[in-house]
Design an enzyme around this catalytic site. Structure first.
Site, PDB file in Angstrom:
ATOM      1  N   GLU A  76       0.811  -1.205   0.000  1.00 43.39           N
ATOM      2  CA  GLU A  76       0.000   0.000   0.000  1.00 43.39           C
ATOM      3  C   GLU A  76       0.856   1.272   0.000  1.00 43.39           C
ATOM      4  O   GLU A  76       0.566   2.218  -0.731  1.00 43.39           O
ATOM      5  CB  GLU A  76      -0.917  -0.034   1.237  1.00 43.39           C
ATOM      6  CG  GLU A  76      -1.897   1.108   1.348  1.00 43.39           C
ATOM      7  CD  GLU A  76      -2.891   1.155   0.200  1.00 43.39           C
ATOM      8  OE1 GLU A  76      -3.029   0.161  -0.522  1.00 43.39           O
ATOM      9  OE2 GLU A  76      -3.514   2.219   0.024  1.00 43.39           O
ATOM     10  N   ASP A  77       1.903   1.276   0.813  1.00 39.42           N
ATOM     11  CA  ASP A  77       2.614   2.545   1.060  1.00 39.42           C
ATOM     12  C   ASP A  77       4.016   2.654   0.476  1.00 39.42           C
ATOM     13  O   ASP A  77       4.644   3.709   0.577  1.00 39.42           O
ATOM     14  CB  ASP A  77       2.729   2.783   2.578  1.00 39.42           C
ATOM     15  CG  ASP A  77       1.369   3.011   3.215  1.00 39.42           C
ATOM     16  OD1 ASP A  77       0.434   3.367   2.475  1.00 39.42           O
ATOM     17  OD2 ASP A  77       1.240   2.824   4.432  1.00 39.42           O
TER      18      ASP A  77
END
Ligand code: MN
Length: 714
Positions: A76-77
């Protein structure tokens, strides 16, 4: 690195050297990926995944869960993707990390309870492996613990979501420790003032309670020891703040009423000891009738087991007692997560993996089953839990954030019809997560589905090959049927129109026919409506020429009702429908009147006719008729001629008629006296002018005396 070394020590307590080494590799990858990232608090980002892993390690979760926890925010990051994780650590870890990312990606912001319920189901439905949920819960727990570094507005939103979504899921999975912490932290951030007041109350009242609690603890402990159960643990139990708050709101009672209930828990070595301990406390204090519950024989749906009872304590103080074994305590606190501690594979596993298909859930269920052994219908029990945990539905978002549930395998078309039949009937395309996708795509939980419609779009019969729900299929079928109907109506109308116009009717004549005539047409044809008639013609159930015959018959009768709307023009080409009266022989130029005779049509009379007055007595049968401008054909008219009785006179007259283009239709002789004869002719003329010319010509013939237009035949 120090933080990780600490975690590593903890892991070594229950995992193999090899497993810990793999976890270290995962840590290094995560550390690298998050290298330059910081949390809101300013700490390096990696501290967060390490703490999430620590929460799981505390519950002794398996090494794969710990690895996935360390990597849980990388997809996700960071620039890492699923493939890289798969190449490095294999399918299982990649799936777990990807699963957590998907849950992170869906956002919930509805305030409706029903939507919260759907959202929780959505999260479970999106999860192939229950460990994904456990990692996600641990992730949320650490975020809640560190929530104070976020701005207040974010705190509120996250707290609300935690209370609405995460606490109930934790409860559902029997993870009581998580649930309690979620609720207390959520309560604290959402209602800071209420939280502080309540906390202060509890702190103050604790002093007064202390003596009573230790008195009861001691009494129970001694009673147990006397019967040789000295290994048992007895402890006073404090209700956590959020549950006190909920109780206050629910019962609307005062705080002291609620705080005056004293809770105790007795932990015993074996299941059998639970019942023995129960007998002891019932002997010690009088039980409150109707309050005893056996959650050992019949566990709660989330696997919770205990004996519950209420007692009249010293000085009449109410006491609540829970009795359970150590493993029941583990399950009560950690629920599903506790089962990684108790992995004893049994016979039942085959049944479980067959019916559930998720090995990890299977293990959990097996644990539940062991508990369940004595209670009878275990398969029924599995079924219930399976339905609850992995609903056979997909949950998707509308563009406005509403959650809809559809059966597993449903498509955007099913979604469209679920929203509204009109949306379904007019859908032309769809976007899934903002990307144009085929309408046949199988939907997955958590997707945002947007239907693109067009007012002129129509359902496609091909949809029937992939549409899933009964509602959708019946809607499409209904539409297609209606469509076929309306098309056959158009065709049927055109067919019958063509035949009618070939009979000289105006195009679309049936649209102008008055209702009563339509009614007659319908009743003659024995059908309920014009639409139905067109439909049957279009579908070939009736032949248009035959139908047209019936219609024409009625339309020609229609003459009757057109009396008021203007004259019927006589063209001379009407055929058998219009006849000319032989009592007066009207010809064009005469004033005329139509007389309707049932079954025969119209008889045209000369206005001067003696029968006209008779006709007028039945005005309904009288029809206003006039000669049309361009009349075709010839009309019969009688002529009476007085001639001198001499030879050859008939020949002279016949020549004169021929000369004047008037055919003789009939001739008769009426003898008067020896010198004169009265001849009666019926000749055919064009009109009055033609007749006038003929009469004029005959008057110039010497043998002709008197000549007049006759009224009747002979
Ligand atoms: Mn996270």
């Amino acid at each position: 690195m120090f933080q990780y070394t600490d975690l590593r020590e903890k892991l070594s307590e229950y995992l193999t050297q090899e497993q810990v080494e793999q976890i270290t590799q995962a840590y290094l990858m995560a550390e690298q990926a998050h290298q330059h990232q910081k949390r809101f608090s300013g700490e390096p980002y990696i501290t967060h995944p390490i703490e999430v892993a620590r929460i799981l390690a505390h519950m002794h979760l398996d090494y794969q869960s710990i690895m996935a926890a360390l990597l849980h925010d990388t997809i996700e990051d960071t620039s890492l993707d699923k493939l890289e994780i798969k190449q490095q650590f294999g399918d299982k870890i990649a799936e777990l990390v990807d699963g957590v990312s998907k849950l992170t990606n869906i956002h919930f912001d509805s305030k409706e309870e029903a939507q919260a319920e759907n959202f929780r189901k959505m999260m479970l439905a999106m999860t192939q492996d229950i460990r994904v949920i456990i990692i996600k819960l641990a992730d949320r727990l650490h975020n809640m613990r560190t929530l104070s570094s976020l701005p207040p507005s974010k705190r509120q939103r996250i707290s609300l979501e935690t209370l609405d979504i995460y606490a109930p899921i934790a409860h559902r999975l029997g993870m009581n420790n998580f649930k309690v912490e979620f609720e207390d932290l959520g309560f604290m951030y959402l209602y800071p003032l209420r939280y502080r007041v309540l906390k202060e109350w509890v702190r103050k009242s604790r002093g007064n309670r202390k003596t009573l609690v230790s008195t009861v603890e001691k009494a129970i402990q001694e009673a147990l020891a006397q019967t040789g159960m000295s290994h048992c643990i007895v402890r006073g139990r404090e209700k956590y703040l959020y549950s006190l708050y909920k109780k206050m709101r629910k019962k609307r009672g005062s705080l002291s009423d609620i705080l005056d209930i004293y809770g105790f828990r007795i932990i015993v070595p074996e299941e059998g000891d639970c019942y023995r301990a129960l007998g002891l406390v019932h002997n010690l204090y009088r039980p409150v009738s109707g309050r005893f519950k056996d959650y050992i024989a019949i566990p709660k749906a989330n696997g919770y087991q205990s004996l519950h009872t209420s007692l009249h304590g010293p000085f009449g103080v109410p006491i609540e007692v829970q009795i359970r074994t150590k493993s029941m305590e583990q399950i009560a606190e950690n629920g599903i997560a506790a089962h990684w501690n108790y992995k004893d594979k049994g016979l039942i596993e085959e049944v479980i993996s067959d019916s559930v298909g998720h090995l990890r859930t299977g293990e959990w269920l097996q644990g539940l089953l062991d508990i369940q052994e004595n209670t009878g219908d275990s398969l029924e029990f599995i079924k219930n839990i399976k339905i609850d945990l992995y609903p056979e539905a997909v949950y998707v978002f509308t563009p406005t954030g509403k959650i809809l549930s559809l059966p597993q395998g449903a498509t955007p078309v099913d979604f469209a019809y679920l929203v509204h039949t009109d949306i379904g009937n007019h859908c032309i395309a769809c976007k899934i997560n903002r990307k144009l996708s085929p309408l046949s795509t199988r939907l997955e939980s958590g997707q945002i589905v947007e239907i693109i419609t067009s007012s002129c779009a129509q359902p496609n019969p091909a949809w029937l090959s992939f549409a899933l729900t009964g509602k959708t299929r019946s809607n499409i079928r209904h539409w297609l049927k209606t469509q076929q109907r309306s098309e056959s109506r158009v065709l049927g109308k055109r067919l019958v129109d063509t035949v009618l116009t070939s009979y000289g009717q105006l195009e679309g004549v049936l649209d102008q026919v008055p209702p009563e005539k339509i009614k007659q047409i319908l009743s003659d044809l024995k059908i309920e409506s014009l639409e139905a008639l067109y439909e049957e013609i279009g579908l070939g159930k009736r032949l248009s020429p035959l139908v047209a015959q019936v219609i024409l018959k009625v339309l020609e009768d229609n003459v009757e009702s057109e009396q008021d709307t203007g004259p019927l023009y006589i063209k001379g080409t009407e055929g058998l429908i219009v006849t000319y009266a032989d009592c007066c022989y009207p010809i064009p130029g005469d004033l005329i009147l139509g007389h309707l005779i049932e079954g025969q049509g119209i008889t045209v009379h000369n206005e001067q006719c003696i029968k006209v007055s008779q006709c007028r007595k039945h005005p309904l049968n009288c029809i206003n008729v006039q000669w049309a401008d361009n009349i075709e054909g010839e009309f019969q008219v009688p002529i009476e001629i007085e001639v001198v009785n001499e030879r050859g006179v008939l020949g002279i007259l016949a020549n004169a008629f021929a000369e004047m283009n008037a055919d003789i239709v009939n001739v008769g002789v009426d003898e008067r006296d020896g010198a004169h004869n009265m001849l009666k002719f019926i000749i055919s003329v064009k009109d009055r002018a033609h007749l006038a010319k003929i009469l004029k010509r005959f008057r110039s013939i010497s043998t002709v005396g008197k000549i007049i237009r006759g009224k009747t035949a002979f």
